[in-house]
Design a protein around this motif. Structure first.
Motif, PDB file in Angstrom:
ATOM      1  N   LYS A 157       0.858  -1.186   0.000  1.00  0.00           N
ATOM      2  CA  LYS A 157       0.000   0.000   0.000  1.00  0.00           C
ATOM      3  C   LYS A 157       0.886   1.225   0.000  1.00  0.00           C
ATOM      4  O   LYS A 157       1.836   1.314   0.765  1.00  0.00           O
ATOM      5  CB  LYS A 157      -0.901   0.018   1.219  1.00  0.00           C
ATOM      6  N   LYS A 158       0.559   2.140  -0.874  1.00  0.00           N
ATOM      7  CA  LYS A 158       1.295   3.399  -0.915  1.00  0.00           C
ATOM      8  C   LYS A 158       0.715   4.342   0.125  1.00  0.00           C
ATOM      9  O   LYS A 158      -0.478   4.328   0.401  1.00  0.00           O
ATOM     10  CB  LYS A 158       1.174   4.039  -2.293  1.00  0.00           C
ATOM     11  N   ALA A 159       1.569   5.161   0.672  1.00  0.00           N
ATOM     12  CA  ALA A 159       1.095   6.189   1.593  1.00  0.00           C
ATOM     13  C   ALA A 159       0.277   7.195   0.795  1.00  0.00           C
ATOM     14  O   ALA A 159       0.669   7.602  -0.291  1.00  0.00           O
ATOM     15  CB  ALA A 159       2.273   6.875   2.268  1.00  0.00           C
ATOM     16  N   ARG A 160      -0.852   7.565   1.337  1.00  0.00           N
ATOM     17  CA  ARG A 160      -1.707   8.517   0.639  1.00  0.00           C
ATOM     18  C   ARG A 160      -1.235   9.928   0.917  1.00  0.00           C
ATOM     19  O   ARG A 160      -1.042  10.319   2.065  1.00  0.00           O
ATOM     20  CB  ARG A 160      -3.148   8.381   1.089  1.00  0.00           C
ATOM     21  N   ALA A 161      -1.093  10.668  -0.134  1.00  0.00           N
ATOM     22  CA  ALA A 161      -0.717  12.074   0.016  1.00  0.00           C
ATOM     23  C   ALA A 161      -1.972  12.864   0.369  1.00  0.00           C
ATOM     24  O   ALA A 161      -3.064  12.563  -0.106  1.00  0.00           O
ATOM     25  CB  ALA A 161      -0.112  12.588  -1.279  1.00  0.00           C
ATOM     26  N   ARG A 162      -1.816  13.854   1.196  1.00  0.00           N
ATOM     27  CA  ARG A 162      -2.946  14.713   1.538  1.00  0.00           C
ATOM     28  C   ARG A 162      -3.242  15.627   0.364  1.00  0.00           C
ATOM     29  O   ARG A 162      -2.337  16.093  -0.311  1.00  0.00           O
ATOM     30  CB  ARG A 162      -2.600  15.528   2.769  1.00  0.00           C
ATOM     31  N   PRO A 163      -4.516  15.888   0.125  1.00  0.00           N
ATOM     32  CA  PRO A 163      -4.867  16.796  -0.973  1.00  0.00           C
ATOM     33  C   PRO A 163      -4.248  18.173  -0.762  1.00  0.00           C
ATOM     34  O   PRO A 163      -4.201  18.666   0.362  1.00  0.00           O
ATOM     35  CB  PRO A 163      -6.391  16.881  -0.912  1.00  0.00           C
ATOM     36  N   SER A 164      -3.792  18.752  -1.832  1.00  0.00           N
ATOM     37  CA  SER A 164      -3.212  20.090  -1.732  1.00  0.00           C
ATOM     38  C   SER A 164      -4.317  21.105  -1.477  1.00  0.00           C
ATOM     39  O   SER A 164      -5.490  20.839  -1.689  1.00  0.00           O
ATOM     40  CB  SER A 164      -2.481  20.441  -3.031  1.00  0.00           C
ATOM     41  N   GLY A 165      -3.910  22.283  -1.047  1.00  0.00           N
ATOM     42  CA  GLY A 165      -4.878  23.349  -0.806  1.00  0.00           C
ATOM     43  C   GLY A 165      -5.666  23.693  -2.057  1.00  0.00           C
ATOM     44  O   GLY A 165      -6.863  23.969  -1.986  1.00  0.00           O
ATOM     45  N   ASP A 166      -5.003  23.653  -3.220  1.00  0.00           N
ATOM     46  CA  ASP A 166      -5.693  23.953  -4.475  1.00  0.00           C
ATOM     47  C   ASP A 166      -6.785  22.929  -4.761  1.00  0.00           C
ATOM     48  O   ASP A 166      -7.880  23.274  -5.189  1.00  0.00           O
ATOM     49  CB  ASP A 166      -4.702  23.977  -5.645  1.00  0.00           C
ATOM     50  N   LEU A 167      -6.479  21.653  -4.509  1.00  0.00           N
ATOM     51  CA  LEU A 167      -7.471  20.610  -4.738  1.00  0.00           C
ATOM     52  C   LEU A 167      -8.639  20.777  -3.778  1.00  0.00           C
ATOM     53  O   LEU A 167      -9.802  20.649  -4.177  1.00  0.00           O
ATOM     54  CB  LEU A 167      -6.846  19.220  -4.586  1.00  0.00           C
ATOM     55  N   LEU A 168      -8.366  21.073  -2.538  1.00  0.00           N
ATOM     56  CA  LEU A 168      -9.446  21.260  -1.567  1.00  0.00           C
ATOM     57  C   LEU A 168     -10.351  22.428  -1.958  1.00  0.00           C
ATOM     58  O   LEU A 168     -11.570  22.346  -1.824  1.00  0.00           O
ATOM     59  CB  LEU A 168      -8.863  21.483  -0.168  1.00  0.00           C
ATOM     60  N   LYS A 169      -9.755  23.504  -2.455  1.00  0.00           N
ATOM     61  CA  LYS A 169     -10.562  24.641  -2.915  1.00  0.00           C
ATOM     62  C   LYS A 169     -11.431  24.233  -4.099  1.00  0.00           C
ATOM     63  O   LYS A 169     -12.600  24.603  -4.189  1.00  0.00           O
ATOM     64  CB  LYS A 169      -9.653  25.803  -3.321  1.00  0.00           C
ATOM     65  N   LEU A 170     -10.854  23.480  -5.021  1.00  0.00           N
ATOM     66  CA  LEU A 170     -11.601  23.019  -6.194  1.00  0.00           C
ATOM     67  C   LEU A 170     -12.769  22.136  -5.771  1.00  0.00           C
ATOM     68  O   LEU A 170     -13.886  22.298  -6.259  1.00  0.00           O
ATOM     69  CB  LEU A 170     -10.672  22.256  -7.151  1.00  0.00           C
ATOM     70  N   LEU A 171     -12.520  21.212  -4.854  1.00  0.00           N
ATOM     71  CA  LEU A 171     -13.574  20.325  -4.379  1.00  0.00           C
ATOM     72  C   LEU A 171     -14.700  21.109  -3.722  1.00  0.00           C
ATOM     73  O   LEU A 171     -15.877  20.786  -3.893  1.00  0.00           O
ATOM     74  CB  LEU A 171     -13.000  19.299  -3.401  1.00  0.00           C
ATOM     75  N   ALA A 172     -14.353  22.130  -2.980  1.00  0.00           N
ATOM     76  CA  ALA A 172     -15.360  22.925  -2.273  1.00  0.00           C
ATOM     77  C   ALA A 172     -16.189  23.788  -3.213  1.00  0.00           C
ATOM     78  O   ALA A 172     -17.365  24.031  -2.958  1.00  0.00           O
ATOM     79  CB  ALA A 172     -14.684  23.796  -1.227  1.00  0.00           C
TER      80      ALA A 172
END
Length: 97
Positions: free
Chosen positions: A8-23
């Motif tokens: 299993k690969k360690a999951r990277a946390r979503p970047s701030g840009d991705l979180l803004k896009l998701l929101a």
């Protein structure tokens, strides 16, 4: 396609840009999730990890769970999601029989 089921690969946390896009784009997020889920189900069937009947059962369980959630909290989004999942199940059934 290369598959690595052992590690299993360690999951990277979503970047701030991705979180803004998701929101800011909930419809796009939902559409992406729908298509990824459908692709995964088709791949699970193609690789013979799940049968068509098992996939239909999985979709029926998901639809029922969403419908029950809608009844408990009077949440229209859950009811619509249930209808979408049920439509996926019907389409899958129609295409596999």
């Amino acid at each position: 396609m290369r598959r690595n089921y052992g590690k299993k690969k360690a999951r990277a946390r979503p970047s701030g840009d991705l979180l803004k896009l998701l929101a800011t784009r909930p419809r796009a997020v939902a559409l992406a999730a729908l298509h990824v889920s459908e692709s995964m189900l088709l791949e699970l069937e193609a690789s013979e990890l799940l049968s068509a009947a098992e996939i239909r059962g999985l979709l029926k369980d998901a639809s029922t769970t969403l419908r029950n959630a809608a009844d408990q909290v009077d949440n229209r989004s859950c009811l619509i999601a249930s209808e979408i999942v049920e439509s996926m199940r019907e389409n899958f059934k129609r295409n596999k029989t």
